[in-house]
Motif scaffolding. Structure first.
Motif, PDB file in Angstrom:
ATOM      1  N   MET A  96      -6.666 -29.986   7.268  1.00  0.00           N
ATOM      2  CA  MET A  96      -6.076 -28.655   7.211  1.00  0.00           C
ATOM      3  C   MET A  96      -4.690 -28.610   7.850  1.00  0.00           C
ATOM      4  O   MET A  96      -3.902 -27.726   7.558  1.00  0.00           O
ATOM      5  CB  MET A  96      -6.983 -27.647   7.942  1.00  0.00           C
ATOM      6  N   LEU A  97      -4.436 -29.579   8.731  1.00  0.00           N
ATOM      7  CA  LEU A  97      -3.147 -29.587   9.429  1.00  0.00           C
ATOM      8  C   LEU A  97      -1.997 -29.899   8.473  1.00  0.00           C
ATOM      9  O   LEU A  97      -0.932 -29.271   8.549  1.00  0.00           O
ATOM     10  CB  LEU A  97      -3.183 -30.610  10.571  1.00  0.00           C
ATOM     11  N   ILE A  98      -2.200 -30.845   7.562  1.00  0.00           N
ATOM     12  CA  ILE A  98      -1.121 -31.252   6.643  1.00  0.00           C
ATOM     13  C   ILE A  98      -0.692 -30.101   5.725  1.00  0.00           C
ATOM     14  O   ILE A  98       0.510 -29.830   5.590  1.00  0.00           O
ATOM     15  CB  ILE A  98      -1.544 -32.491   5.819  1.00  0.00           C
ATOM     16  N   VAL A 127      -5.802 -27.284  -4.451  1.00  0.00           N
ATOM     17  CA  VAL A 127      -6.797 -26.608  -5.284  1.00  0.00           C
ATOM     18  C   VAL A 127      -7.977 -26.115  -4.456  1.00  0.00           C
ATOM     19  O   VAL A 127      -8.691 -25.203  -4.860  1.00  0.00           O
ATOM     20  CB  VAL A 127      -7.296 -27.547  -6.408  1.00  0.00           C
ATOM     21  N   VAL A 128      -8.177 -26.718  -3.288  1.00  0.00           N
ATOM     22  CA  VAL A 128      -9.243 -26.270  -2.391  1.00  0.00           C
ATOM     23  C   VAL A 128      -8.787 -25.000  -1.689  1.00  0.00           C
ATOM     24  O   VAL A 128      -7.667 -24.934  -1.160  1.00  0.00           O
ATOM     25  CB  VAL A 128      -9.582 -27.365  -1.345  1.00  0.00           C
ATOM     26  N   SER A 129      -9.607 -23.990  -1.679  1.00  0.00           N
ATOM     27  CA  SER A 129      -9.235 -22.690  -1.124  1.00  0.00           C
ATOM     28  C   SER A 129      -8.801 -22.775   0.335  1.00  0.00           C
ATOM     29  O   SER A 129      -7.832 -22.126   0.749  1.00  0.00           O
ATOM     30  CB  SER A 129     -10.410 -21.711  -1.249  1.00  0.00           C
ATOM     31  N   GLU A 138      -7.461 -25.296   1.933  1.00  0.00           N
ATOM     32  CA  GLU A 138      -6.141 -25.935   2.030  1.00  0.00           C
ATOM     33  C   GLU A 138      -5.047 -24.964   1.601  1.00  0.00           C
ATOM     34  O   GLU A 138      -3.979 -24.905   2.206  1.00  0.00           O
ATOM     35  CB  GLU A 138      -6.100 -27.202   1.182  1.00  0.00           C
ATOM     36  N   LYS A 139      -5.303 -24.207   0.541  1.00  0.00           N
ATOM     37  CA  LYS A 139      -4.327 -23.215   0.071  1.00  0.00           C
ATOM     38  C   LYS A 139      -4.107 -22.144   1.139  1.00  0.00           C
ATOM     39  O   LYS A 139      -2.980 -21.700   1.373  1.00  0.00           O
ATOM     40  CB  LYS A 139      -4.796 -22.586  -1.246  1.00  0.00           C
ATOM     41  N   LEU A 140      -5.200 -21.734   1.802  1.00  0.00           N
ATOM     42  CA  LEU A 140      -5.105 -20.751   2.877  1.00  0.00           C
ATOM     43  C   LEU A 140      -4.273 -21.297   4.037  1.00  0.00           C
ATOM     44  O   LEU A 140      -3.415 -20.599   4.584  1.00  0.00           O
ATOM     45  CB  LEU A 140      -6.505 -20.373   3.365  1.00  0.00           C
ATOM     46  N   ALA A 141      -4.523 -22.568   4.389  1.00  0.00           N
ATOM     47  CA  ALA A 141      -3.776 -23.199   5.485  1.00  0.00           C
ATOM     48  C   ALA A 141      -2.288 -23.284   5.142  1.00  0.00           C
ATOM     49  O   ALA A 141      -1.424 -23.030   5.988  1.00  0.00           O
ATOM     50  CB  ALA A 141      -4.334 -24.591   5.776  1.00  0.00           C
ATOM     51  N   PHE A 142      -1.981 -23.628   3.895  1.00  0.00           N
ATOM     52  CA  PHE A 142      -0.589 -23.687   3.442  1.00  0.00           C
ATOM     53  C   PHE A 142       0.069 -22.317   3.573  1.00  0.00           C
ATOM     54  O   PHE A 142       1.178 -22.183   4.095  1.00  0.00           O
ATOM     55  CB  PHE A 142      -0.530 -24.162   1.989  1.00  0.00           C
ATOM     56  N   GLY A 143      -0.625 -21.288   3.091  1.00  0.00           N
ATOM     57  CA  GLY A 143      -0.091 -19.930   3.157  1.00  0.00           C
ATOM     58  C   GLY A 143       0.125 -19.465   4.584  1.00  0.00           C
ATOM     59  O   GLY A 143       1.166 -18.872   4.904  1.00  0.00           O
ATOM     60  N   LEU A 144      -0.828 -19.749   5.471  1.00  0.00           N
ATOM     61  CA  LEU A 144      -0.687 -19.362   6.877  1.00  0.00           C
ATOM     62  C   LEU A 144       0.484 -20.088   7.539  1.00  0.00           C
ATOM     63  O   LEU A 144       1.214 -19.503   8.343  1.00  0.00           O
ATOM     64  CB  LEU A 144      -1.983 -19.650   7.636  1.00  0.00           C
ATOM     65  N   GLY A 145       0.674 -21.354   7.181  1.00  0.00           N
ATOM     66  CA  GLY A 145       1.809 -22.107   7.718  1.00  0.00           C
ATOM     67  C   GLY A 145       3.130 -21.517   7.272  1.00  0.00           C
ATOM     68  O   GLY A 145       4.064 -21.366   8.064  1.00  0.00           O
ATOM     69  N   ALA A 146       3.200 -21.125   5.994  1.00  0.00           N
ATOM     70  CA  ALA A 146       4.427 -20.540   5.456  1.00  0.00           C
ATOM     71  C   ALA A 146       4.711 -19.183   6.096  1.00  0.00           C
ATOM     72  O   ALA A 146       5.856 -18.883   6.459  1.00  0.00           O
ATOM     73  CB  ALA A 146       4.311 -20.393   3.936  1.00  0.00           C
ATOM     74  N   VAL A 147       3.678 -18.366   6.259  1.00  0.00           N
ATOM     75  CA  VAL A 147       3.834 -17.050   6.884  1.00  0.00           C
ATOM     76  C   VAL A 147       4.268 -17.193   8.336  1.00  0.00           C
ATOM     77  O   VAL A 147       5.152 -16.472   8.816  1.00  0.00           O
ATOM     78  CB  VAL A 147       2.513 -16.248   6.782  1.00  0.00           C
ATOM     79  N   THR A 148       3.662 -18.149   9.045  1.00  0.00           N
ATOM     80  CA  THR A 148       4.013 -18.384  10.448  1.00  0.00           C
ATOM     81  C   THR A 148       5.487 -18.743  10.593  1.00  0.00           C
ATOM     82  O   THR A 148       6.158 -18.305  11.532  1.00  0.00           O
ATOM     83  CB  THR A 148       3.142 -19.512  11.045  1.00  0.00           C
TER      84      THR A 148
END
Length: 200
Positions: free
Chosen positions: A1-3, A140-142, A144-154
């Motif tokens: 999830m970190l990547i 494609v995994v939900s 991972e997509k959530l982690a990506f979105g949270l990273g971008a928002v942060t």
């Protein structure tokens, strides 16, 4: 999830780092030290909403309405041209008593201008709905997509609050009307350059 989270943070931060109308306005308010928190919050939350929409796939809307980018470009260019003219007019007049005293327009006027720089800027939609949304499709995994979105928002929150409150480091060199005049000329020319770029 970190990547995925780091990828989201780096992607959004890189896109938002470029000098633009929104960043210049936040910097200017940060120098005055007025309404900084609320302006940074407005910009960060706005970006968060757009990034979320991009990650959820709303970039598809642009394909449904092909004239939308052109309409946004004309509206954004008109706004940037007017604001650039206002900054150049302010530089020509040289009346900086309010800035030197640390005063600015009221809270609601400041937030309205910040909202215009955000929501009338087609590049914001390209970056958030388009580019960030496109990069997110590799996950494609939900989770991972959530982690990506949270990273971008942060990254938006980190950037805007760092810019707004970090601007005070430049305060010592902004103690004269001449310094404010130079800043306004630069901002005015950047606004006009961005307006021309939108129309080209």
């Amino acid at each position: 999830m970190l990547i995925p989270a780091v990828t989201g943070f780096a992607t959004a931060f890189t896109l938002i780092l470029a000098i633009g109308a929104q960043n210049a306005f936040v910097l200017r308010q940060g120098l005055i030290r007025t309404h900084v928190f609320w302006l940074c919050l407005l910009c960060a939350v706005s970006d968060a909403l757009l990034i979320t929409a991009g990650v959820l796939g709303f970039g598809y809307v642009v394909t449904l309405y092909p004239l939308l980018p052109q309409i946004m470009a004309w509206g954004g260019a008109a706004f940037l041209f007017v604001y650039g003219a206002m900054r150049l007019w302010a530089a020509w007049r040289g009346a900086y008593a309010m800035q030197l005293a640390g005063k600015s327009a009221g809270l609601w006027a400041t937030l309205a201008t910040g909202a215009a720089f955000t929501w009338l800027n087609p590049h914001v939609y390209l970056d958030t709905l388009g580019l960030v949304g496109a990069v997110s499709t590799q996950y494609v995994v939900s989770a991972e997509k959530l982690a990506f979105g949270l990273g971008a928002v942060t990254s938006s929150f980190v950037f805007f609050f760092s810019l707004g409150y970090g601007a005070r480091l430049l305060a010592p060199i902004m103690q004269s009307a001449r310094s404010w005049r130079v800043l306004d000329v630069l901002i005015g020319l950047v606004m006009w350059a961005l307006a021309v770029k939108l129309l080209s």
